[in-house]
Write an enzyme that holds these catalytic residues in place. Sequence first.
Site, mmCIF file in Angstrom:
data_model
loop_
_atom_site.group_PDB
_atom_site.id
_atom_site.type_symbol
_atom_site.label_atom_id
_atom_site.label_comp_id
_atom_site.label_asym_id
_atom_site.label_seq_id
_atom_site.Cartn_x
_atom_site.Cartn_y
_atom_site.Cartn_z
ATOM 1 N N GLU A 195 -4.872 6.330 -5.410
ATOM 2 C CA GLU A 195 -5.354 6.465 -6.535
ATOM 3 C C GLU A 195 -6.192 6.967 -7.208
ATOM 4 O OE1 GLU A 195 -4.589 2.367 -5.817
ATOM 5 O OE2 GLU A 195 -2.457 2.543 -5.051
ATOM 6 N N ARG A 208 1.101 -1.179 -0.169
ATOM 7 C CA ARG A 208 0.167 -0.418 -0.361
ATOM 8 C C ARG A 208 1.083 0.773 0.209
ATOM 9 N NH1 ARG A 208 -2.867 -3.210 -1.194
ATOM 10 N NH2 ARG A 208 -5.103 -3.664 -0.602
ATOM 11 N N HIS A 230 -1.036 -0.211 -9.585
ATOM 12 C CA HIS A 230 -2.381 -1.087 -9.167
ATOM 13 C C HIS A 230 -2.641 -2.126 -9.376
ATOM 14 C CE1 HIS A 230 -3.965 -1.077 -4.623
ATOM 15 N NE2 HIS A 230 -3.688 -2.289 -4.610
#
Length: 319
Positions: A267, A238, A286
Amino acid sequence: MTRLRCAILDDYFKLSLTSADWSKVTDRVDLTVFEKPFKSEAEAASALKEFEIILAMRERTAFPKSLFAALPKLKLMITSGMRNAAIDFEAAAAHNVVLCGTAFARDPTAPLAMGLILELTRNIGRESARMHAGELWQAHLGIEIEGRTLGVIGLGKLGTKVSKLAQAFGMNVIAWSPNLTPEKCKEAGVTYASKEELFSTADVITIHVVLGPRSRGLVGRDDLLRMKPTAYIVNTARGPIIDETALLEVLQQKKIAGAGIDVFSIEPLPVDHPFRKLDNMVITPHLGYATEEVFRGHYAQMVEGIDGWLKGDPPRKLA
């Protein structure tokens, strides 16, 4: 019977309706797919206020206390995965929202971490782009990872999997995390190191801890400055686990060789973010969990979750 409305969020691959058999619930539920992220909490509240069911894709859309308060009709929320740091669990419970999750059959993040390591050390993508652009021949000289040291932060299921993959490439593996013990490392077949030892000796560092109050900012400026100038750092966990401001500084100043980052504090990563301008940084959007197999599994379990909730027995309850 009153039909319920279900919102499927962040379907940016446009896979949700073809990845599972929704006919198991569409006799009672109307589906609405949202492909793009909401620009603000206010936009999310306006778009979702009439829905009784919301299906969340990982941590793409945040659900703080204020958003739950703005969604009075919400009764059921299912998130992909069995944890979601972007959802206020206490607020869900306070508003009588049943919160459920989905399980991973396996996690593809470990191979992605190794892919980032290979890209950083062998420049595969960069050289491919040059070839496609009509460049004559090689411009980047790679390094071998065999015989080098991988420092693993977090030796849970993912960290252990990455360790075994790295060992298959001939790497030496050391590990550290706040609660890790030498005994646990021995069981996993790796060497225990202190935090200081790991950052000062590893040729590549990879992060595999869960984001929480204790791990936020776990990798700070002093840690990054302790790294060798030839070392790389990889984060597929993360974004907030690394101090991103400090990471930007050490990369801009060439204090370390580079970084491979799949996760970010914000994000999607803003198009004007300075990370996008660095030539010693490999960035991916991601991708850790983003495979066909994972999405099929999540959406199938979401259908199962809705059906179970409608029958009074929701599976995999989180709150």
